[in-house]
Design an enzyme around this catalytic site. Structure first.
Site, mmCIF file in Angstrom:
data_model
loop_
_atom_site.group_PDB
_atom_site.id
_atom_site.type_symbol
_atom_site.label_atom_id
_atom_site.label_comp_id
_atom_site.label_asym_id
_atom_site.label_seq_id
_atom_site.Cartn_x
_atom_site.Cartn_y
_atom_site.Cartn_z
ATOM 1 N N HIS A 155 -27.449 46.783 4.220
ATOM 2 C CA HIS A 155 -26.370 47.400 3.455
ATOM 3 C C HIS A 155 -26.950 48.214 2.304
ATOM 4 O O HIS A 155 -27.718 47.703 1.503
ATOM 5 C CB HIS A 155 -25.429 46.328 2.876
ATOM 6 C CG HIS A 155 -24.452 45.806 3.878
ATOM 7 N ND1 HIS A 155 -23.336 45.091 3.521
ATOM 8 C CD2 HIS A 155 -24.400 45.913 5.230
ATOM 9 C CE1 HIS A 155 -22.649 44.782 4.605
ATOM 10 N NE2 HIS A 155 -23.269 45.261 5.659
ATOM 11 N N TYR A 193 -15.448 43.631 -3.229
ATOM 12 C CA TYR A 193 -14.918 42.723 -4.243
ATOM 13 C C TYR A 193 -13.585 43.293 -4.755
ATOM 14 O O TYR A 193 -13.503 44.457 -5.111
ATOM 15 C CB TYR A 193 -15.881 42.622 -5.427
ATOM 16 C CG TYR A 193 -17.260 42.114 -5.078
ATOM 17 C CD1 TYR A 193 -18.243 42.968 -4.572
ATOM 18 C CD2 TYR A 193 -17.591 40.772 -5.251
ATOM 19 C CE1 TYR A 193 -19.510 42.499 -4.249
ATOM 20 C CE2 TYR A 193 -18.861 40.297 -4.941
ATOM 21 C CZ TYR A 193 -19.810 41.172 -4.441
ATOM 22 O OH TYR A 193 -21.066 40.695 -4.118
HETATM 23 C C1 PHB Z 1 -21.124 35.858 1.274
HETATM 24 O O1 PHB Z 1 -21.258 36.664 2.217
HETATM 25 O O2 PHB Z 1 -20.995 34.622 1.449
HETATM 26 C C2 PHB Z 1 -21.146 36.390 -0.137
HETATM 27 C C3 PHB Z 1 -21.302 37.755 -0.347
HETATM 28 C C4 PHB Z 1 -21.330 38.233 -1.653
HETATM 29 C C5 PHB Z 1 -21.194 37.343 -2.704
HETATM 30 C C6 PHB Z 1 -21.050 35.959 -2.488
HETATM 31 C C7 PHB Z 1 -21.022 35.487 -1.191
HETATM 32 O O3 PHB Z 1 -21.217 37.805 -3.990
#
Ligand code: PHB
Ligand code: FAS
Length: 394
Positions: free
Chosen positions: A75, A205
């Site tokens: 990514h 997010y």
């Molecule tokens: C996850 O894929 O479990 C994951 C990804 C990003 C984060 C926390 C967990 O900040």
């Protein structure tokens, strides 16, 4: 009592302990790992998913990166959603080509276990709660435990406490010799794993008036989703239907339309805390990973911090045995804590920016939206968040 001897005893066979074992083996240092649970139990825990390039480089160096390179998802960006708008944030263009790799902690742990088994290295599983650490304030520390009804003892030069937040190693340090810094957040994360195509192709997010959500994945056919939930909520009160309905309200409207739902393969609630133990070394015993620090998973730092610790620790122990130098072990704690506190700050900041806090609802939401609006339109702010997201040097 049956006695074993080695150079390093590693307590805990999670990613910290297993990766430290692989690095010590590569340096020609004998060690034994002792684990409370079974190997299957360790593999059953669904946790981290995002690996920094420093971590993937270290796994490659340790000789366990082949499957990750084949199956991990590279990514170059992540995304933020607020006020129903989607903002992609390019990391690689801003951070000299550095990227993240999506590869579940479960897979990392399995690769480390397989690597270890292939080398015939000793891991004592199912030691239960009998493990105890002794004399780590001397040059002759010991670990005792019971296995199959037999009292056992392992003598070594060093003990590596890789036994997580609830482990025995930090708990065995005299209270006057350690400072614990902790912040518990007023919410948790409800996580779901499902064999459904991820609604976004990159980690995304969300900040919404209903609370935080995170869209991640383990592959292009297996999704990992989280929503912020109440600190006292029970996973039993969240049916799959209730989870999907709430999750849809926390992603952008276009994504909500195309979201593919399905049965949860795993569903759990994790509390969020920031925690640091200072120092991370006590004579002949060193703490690494979650045994020494915890971050709220918002910044995807937990597993990556653990990798940084064991990278530094393996180098320090190697210097001690091969170059007869104590410089590395004497500097271990200070060197790790600087990186740890940087990651603690970023994880606290990102958690504070993205989550709904009960005591600052209206004004707090507007301030968060203003900061997010500034962030996505300021190159200086984007440089800062991407520099922290890709991780600092070990
Ligand atoms: C996850 O894929 O479990 C994951 C990804 C990003 C984060 C926390 C967990 O900040
Ligand atoms: P671990 O806790 O993974 O491993 C410690 C090991 O020590 C365990 O196997 C335990 O059984 C063993 N042990 C404990 N006591 C013992 C004793 N007395 N004797 C012998 N063995 C003992 N990080 C992220 O980046 N993203 C996430 O989404 C994320 N989600 C998480 C969810 C949860 C519920 C938790 C607890 C953590 C999460 N983390 C996440 C952080 C996580 O990935 C950790 O950073 C990572 O597991 C750290 O690995 P270890 O330091 O090996 O600790």
């Amino acid at each position: 009592m049956k006695t074993l001897s080695t150079q390093v005893v590693i307590v805990g066979a999670g990613p910290s302990g297993l990766l430290l074992g692989a690095l010590l083996h590569k340096a020609g240092i004998e060690h034994i790992i002792i684990e409370r649970q079974s190997g299957d139990y360790v593999l059953s825990r669904i946790r981290a998913g995002v690996l920094e390039q420093g971590t993937t480089d270290l796994l490659d160096y340790a000789g366990v990166g082949a499957r990750m390179q084949r199956e991990g998802l590279r990514h170059n960006a992540f995304a933020l959603i607020f006020k129903d708008a989607f903002h992609r944030i390019n990391i690689a263009d801003r951070q000299g080509g550095k990227h993240m790799t999506i590869y579940g902690q479960t897979e990392v742990t399995k690769d480390l276990m397989d690597h270890r088994a292939g080398l015939g290295l000793q891991t004592i599983y199912e030691a239960g709660d009998s493990v105890a650490v002794h004399d780590f304030d001397t040059d002759h520390p010991r670990v005792t435990f019971n296995k199959g009804g037999e009292a056992m003892e392992i003598k070594a030069r060093f003990i590596a406490g890789c036994d997580g937040y609830h482990g025995v190693c930090r708990a065995s340090v005299p209270t006057g010799a350690i400072q614990n810094f902790e912040k518990v957040y007023p919410f948790g994360w409800l996580g779901v794993l499902s064999d459904t195509p991820p609604v976004y192709h990159e980690v995304t997010y969300s900040n919404t008036e209903r609370g935080f959500a995170l869209s991640s994945m383990r592959s292009m056919t297996r999704s990992r989703y989280y929503i912020q939930c109440g600190i006292d909520e029970k996973v039993e009160s969240w049916s799959d239907e209730r989870f999907w309905a709430e999750f849809k309200t926390r992603i952008d409207p276009e994504a909500a339309k195309r979201l593919v739902t399905g049965p949860s393969l795993e569903k759990s609630i994790a509390p969020l805390r920031s925690f640091v133990a200072d120092p991370m070394r006590f004579g002949s015993m060193f703490l690494a990973g979650d045994a020494a620090h915890i971050v709220p998973p918002t910044g995807a730092k937990g597993l990556n911090l653990a990798a940084g610790d064991v990278n530094v620790l393996s180098q320090a122990i190697s210097e001690y045995f091969q170059e007869k130098s104590k410089a590395g072990i004497d500097n271990y704690s200070a060197r790790c804590l600087r990186r740890v506190w940087n990651a603690e700050r970023f994880s606290w900041w990102f958690t504070s920016l993205m989550h709904k806090f009960p005591d600052t609802e209206g004004f707090g939401q507007k301030i968060q939206e203003a900061e997010l609006d500034y962030l996505v339109h300021s190159e200086a702010a984007l440089q800062s968040i991407t520099e922290n997201y890709v991780g600092l040097a070990h």
